[in-house]
Design a protein around this motif. Structure first.
Motif, PDB file in Angstrom:
ATOM      1  N   LEU A  30       0.828  -1.210   0.000  1.00 18.33           N
ATOM      2  CA  LEU A  30       0.000   0.000   0.000  1.00 18.33           C
ATOM      3  C   LEU A  30       0.863   1.260   0.000  1.00 18.33           C
ATOM      4  O   LEU A  30       0.550   2.236  -0.697  1.00 18.33           O
ATOM      5  N   CYS A  31       1.941   1.266   0.755  1.00 23.08           N
ATOM      6  CA  CYS A  31       2.846   2.434   0.781  1.00 23.08           C
ATOM      7  C   CYS A  31       3.495   2.646  -0.589  1.00 23.08           C
ATOM      8  O   CYS A  31       3.626   3.780  -1.055  1.00 23.08           O
ATOM      9  N   GLY A  32       3.879   1.560  -1.236  1.00 21.48           N
ATOM     10  CA  GLY A  32       4.473   1.667  -2.573  1.00 21.48           C
ATOM     11  C   GLY A  32       3.489   2.209  -3.582  1.00 21.48           C
ATOM     12  O   GLY A  32       3.832   3.030  -4.436  1.00 21.48           O
ATOM     13  N   LEU A  34       0.893   4.146  -2.937  1.00 22.18           N
ATOM     14  CA  LEU A  34       0.671   5.547  -2.610  1.00 22.18           C
ATOM     15  C   LEU A  34       1.823   6.414  -3.112  1.00 22.18           C
ATOM     16  O   LEU A  34       1.612   7.483  -3.689  1.00 22.18           O
ATOM     17  N   LEU A  35       3.043   5.948  -2.936  1.00 25.24           N
ATOM     18  CA  LEU A  35       4.214   6.675  -3.415  1.00 25.24           C
ATOM     19  C   LEU A  35       4.197   6.784  -4.936  1.00 25.24           C
ATOM     20  O   LEU A  35       4.493   7.843  -5.491  1.00 25.24           O
ATOM     21  N   GLY A  36       3.833   5.723  -5.623  1.00 25.21           N
ATOM     22  CA  GLY A  36       3.735   5.750  -7.082  1.00 25.21           C
ATOM     23  C   GLY A  36       2.691   6.739  -7.559  1.00 25.21           C
ATOM     24  O   GLY A  36       2.907   7.475  -8.523  1.00 25.21           O
ATOM     25  N   LEU A  37       1.549   6.780  -6.881  1.00 26.94           N
ATOM     26  CA  LEU A  37       0.494   7.724  -7.235  1.00 26.94           C
ATOM     27  C   LEU A  37       0.957   9.166  -7.040  1.00 26.94           C
ATOM     28  O   LEU A  37       0.707  10.026  -7.880  1.00 26.94           O
ATOM     29  N   LEU A  38       1.644   9.434  -5.934  1.00 28.02           N
ATOM     30  CA  LEU A  38       2.164  10.780  -5.688  1.00 28.02           C
ATOM     31  C   LEU A  38       3.189  11.199  -6.741  1.00 28.02           C
ATOM     32  O   LEU A  38       3.207  12.350  -7.186  1.00 28.02           O
ATOM     33  N   LEU A  39       4.035  10.265  -7.143  1.00 26.39           N
ATOM     34  CA  LEU A  39       5.013  10.579  -8.185  1.00 26.39           C
ATOM     35  C   LEU A  39       4.342  10.878  -9.518  1.00 26.39           C
ATOM     36  O   LEU A  39       4.785  11.753 -10.265  1.00 26.39           O
ATOM     37  N   LEU A  40       3.281  10.164  -9.836  1.00 22.20           N
ATOM     38  CA  LEU A  40       2.553  10.437 -11.070  1.00 22.20           C
ATOM     39  C   LEU A  40       1.902  11.808 -11.045  1.00 22.20           C
ATOM     40  O   LEU A  40       1.883  12.519 -12.042  1.00 22.20           O
TER      41      LEU A  40
END
Length: 173
Positions: A30-32, A34-40
Protein backbone atom coordinates in the motif's frame (compact mmCIF):
# COMPACT_ATOMS: atom_id res chain seq x y z
CA UNK A 1 -15.70 -22.21 26.05
CA UNK A 2 -13.09 -21.25 23.61
CA UNK A 3 -13.05 -17.95 22.01
CA UNK A 4 -13.35 -18.09 18.26
CA UNK A 5 -11.77 -14.71 17.81
CA UNK A 6 -8.07 -14.61 17.56
CA UNK A 7 -6.41 -11.85 19.51
CA UNK A 8 -3.82 -9.76 17.70
CA UNK A 9 -0.39 -9.62 19.22
CA UNK A 10 0.57 -6.17 20.38
CA UNK A 11 3.00 -4.35 18.08
CA UNK A 12 6.38 -4.08 19.69
CA UNK A 13 8.38 -0.94 19.06
CA UNK A 14 7.21 2.21 17.42
CA UNK A 15 7.21 3.64 13.95
CA UNK A 16 6.76 2.51 10.42
CA UNK A 17 9.17 -0.42 10.55
CA UNK A 18 7.35 -1.93 13.48
CA UNK A 19 4.04 -1.72 11.59
CA UNK A 20 5.61 -3.25 8.48
CA UNK A 21 7.05 -6.14 10.51
CA UNK A 22 3.72 -6.74 12.22
CA UNK A 23 1.40 -6.39 9.22
CA UNK A 24 3.69 -7.81 6.59
CA UNK A 25 3.67 -7.13 2.91
CA UNK A 26 0.22 -5.56 2.74
CA UNK A 27 1.32 -2.30 4.32
CA UNK A 28 4.48 -2.23 2.23
CA UNK A 29 2.45 -2.77 -0.92
CA UNK A 30 0.00 0.00 0.00
CA UNK A 31 2.85 2.43 0.78
CA UNK A 32 4.47 1.67 -2.57
CA UNK A 33 1.20 2.23 -4.42
CA UNK A 34 0.67 5.55 -2.61
CA UNK A 35 4.21 6.67 -3.41
CA UNK A 36 3.73 5.75 -7.08
CA UNK A 37 0.49 7.72 -7.24
CA UNK A 38 2.16 10.78 -5.69
CA UNK A 39 5.01 10.58 -8.18
CA UNK A 40 2.55 10.44 -11.07
CA UNK A 41 0.66 13.46 -9.81
CA UNK A 42 3.56 15.71 -8.81
CA UNK A 43 6.56 14.27 -10.64
CA UNK A 44 6.15 16.24 -13.90
CA UNK A 45 8.46 19.04 -12.82
CA UNK A 46 6.99 21.62 -15.20
CA UNK A 47 3.69 23.38 -15.26
CA UNK A 48 3.93 24.45 -18.93
CA UNK A 49 2.30 22.15 -21.43
CA UNK A 50 3.89 22.54 -24.85
CA UNK A 51 1.90 22.15 -28.02
CA UNK A 52 3.04 22.10 -31.62
CA UNK A 53 1.69 25.62 -32.24
CA UNK A 54 3.63 26.96 -29.22
CA UNK A 55 6.84 25.42 -30.55
CA UNK A 56 6.24 26.88 -34.02
CA UNK A 57 5.58 30.32 -32.51
CA UNK A 58 8.85 30.10 -30.55
CA UNK A 59 10.76 29.21 -33.70
CA UNK A 60 9.15 32.05 -35.66
CA UNK A 61 9.84 34.56 -32.90
CA UNK A 62 13.44 33.43 -32.70
CA UNK A 63 13.81 33.64 -36.49
CA UNK A 64 12.32 37.13 -36.69
CA UNK A 65 14.47 38.32 -33.77
CA UNK A 66 17.57 36.89 -35.45
CA UNK A 67 16.62 38.61 -38.71
CA UNK A 68 16.11 41.95 -36.95
CA UNK A 69 19.54 41.67 -35.27
CA UNK A 70 21.19 40.82 -38.60
CA UNK A 71 19.44 43.74 -40.29
CA UNK A 72 20.48 46.31 -37.67
CA UNK A 73 24.09 45.03 -37.63
CA UNK A 74 24.29 45.23 -41.42
CA UNK A 75 22.84 48.75 -41.41
CA UNK A 76 25.37 49.92 -38.79
CA UNK A 77 28.26 48.43 -40.77
CA UNK A 78 27.07 50.10 -43.99
CA UNK A 79 26.66 53.44 -42.20
CA UNK A 80 30.24 53.23 -40.92
CA UNK A 81 31.48 52.21 -44.39
CA UNK A 82 29.67 55.11 -46.09
CA UNK A 83 30.88 57.65 -43.52
CA UNK A 84 34.45 56.46 -44.11
CA UNK A 85 34.23 57.84 -47.67
CA UNK A 86 35.64 61.37 -47.97
CA UNK A 87 32.85 63.95 -48.29
CA UNK A 88 30.12 61.76 -46.74
CA UNK A 89 28.78 62.30 -43.22
CA UNK A 90 25.70 61.63 -41.11
CA UNK A 91 24.65 58.55 -43.10
CA UNK A 92 21.41 56.71 -42.46
CA UNK A 93 21.04 53.29 -44.11
CA UNK A 94 18.04 51.04 -44.58
CA UNK A 95 18.37 47.49 -45.88
CA UNK A 96 15.48 45.38 -47.17
CA UNK A 97 15.56 41.61 -47.66
CA UNK A 98 13.89 39.31 -50.17
CA UNK A 99 13.25 36.66 -47.50
CA UNK A 100 14.58 35.39 -44.19
CA UNK A 101 17.30 32.85 -43.48
CA UNK A 102 17.30 29.81 -45.75
CA UNK A 103 18.18 26.38 -44.41
CA UNK A 104 19.56 23.71 -46.72
CA UNK A 105 19.12 20.18 -45.42
CA UNK A 106 21.42 17.19 -46.00
CA UNK A 107 19.90 14.67 -48.42
CA UNK A 108 20.12 10.90 -48.35
CA UNK A 109 20.47 8.67 -51.42
CA UNK A 110 16.79 9.06 -52.36
CA UNK A 111 16.88 12.87 -52.15
CA UNK A 112 14.96 12.98 -48.87
CA UNK A 113 16.25 14.98 -45.89
CA UNK A 114 18.53 12.98 -43.58
CA UNK A 115 16.78 12.36 -40.27
CA UNK A 116 18.42 11.63 -36.91
CA UNK A 117 16.44 10.10 -34.04
CA UNK A 118 13.01 8.55 -34.14
CA UNK A 119 9.44 9.33 -33.25
CA UNK A 120 8.91 12.74 -31.67
CA UNK A 121 12.68 13.14 -31.28
CA UNK A 122 13.37 12.91 -35.03
CA UNK A 123 15.19 15.92 -36.47
CA UNK A 124 16.40 16.64 -39.98
CA UNK A 125 20.10 17.44 -40.33
CA UNK A 126 20.86 20.73 -41.99
CA UNK A 127 23.95 21.36 -44.07
CA UNK A 128 24.07 25.16 -44.16
CA UNK A 129 22.11 28.18 -43.05
CA UNK A 130 22.38 31.04 -45.52
CA UNK A 131 21.75 34.65 -44.48
CA UNK A 132 18.88 36.55 -46.10
CA UNK A 133 19.34 37.91 -49.62
CA UNK A 134 19.47 41.70 -49.78
CA UNK A 135 16.72 43.11 -52.01
CA UNK A 136 17.79 46.75 -51.85
CA UNK A 137 19.59 49.47 -49.91
CA UNK A 138 18.56 53.06 -49.32
CA UNK A 139 21.08 55.62 -48.06
CA UNK A 140 20.44 59.18 -46.96
CA UNK A 141 23.56 61.18 -46.14
CA UNK A 142 25.20 64.58 -46.30
CA UNK A 143 27.03 64.71 -49.60
CA UNK A 144 24.57 62.31 -51.24
CA UNK A 145 23.49 64.98 -53.76
CA UNK A 146 26.97 65.09 -55.33
CA UNK A 147 26.91 62.82 -58.43
CA UNK A 148 30.53 61.70 -57.98
CA UNK A 149 29.97 60.70 -54.34
CA UNK A 150 26.67 59.10 -55.25
CA UNK A 151 28.36 56.94 -57.92
CA UNK A 152 31.21 56.07 -55.53
CA UNK A 153 28.82 55.01 -52.76
CA UNK A 154 26.66 53.04 -55.19
CA UNK A 155 29.66 51.05 -56.43
CA UNK A 156 30.94 50.57 -52.87
CA UNK A 157 27.63 49.24 -51.53
CA UNK A 158 26.79 47.10 -54.57
CA UNK A 159 30.26 45.52 -54.54
CA UNK A 160 30.21 44.96 -50.78
CA UNK A 161 26.81 43.24 -50.78
CA UNK A 162 27.08 41.59 -54.19
CA UNK A 163 23.91 43.22 -55.52
CA UNK A 164 23.35 45.17 -58.76
CA UNK A 165 23.80 48.95 -58.57
CA UNK A 166 20.15 49.33 -59.61
CA UNK A 167 19.18 48.10 -56.12
CA UNK A 168 21.03 50.92 -54.36
CA UNK A 169 19.48 54.36 -53.96
CA UNK A 170 21.38 57.30 -52.50
CA UNK A 171 20.12 60.80 -51.76
CA UNK A 172 21.32 63.80 -49.77
CA UNK A 173 20.07 65.29 -46.54
Amino acid sequence: MMESKKKEAPIKGRGLFAVIRARGRTVLLLCGALLGLLLLLFGGGTDRKSTASDDEADVLATGSERLACYESALERELEALCEAVSGVSDATVMVSFESGYSVHYEKDGDGDPTVVGSGSYAEALYDTVKPPTVAGVGIVCRGGNDPVLCRTLTELVSTTLGIPSSRVFITGK
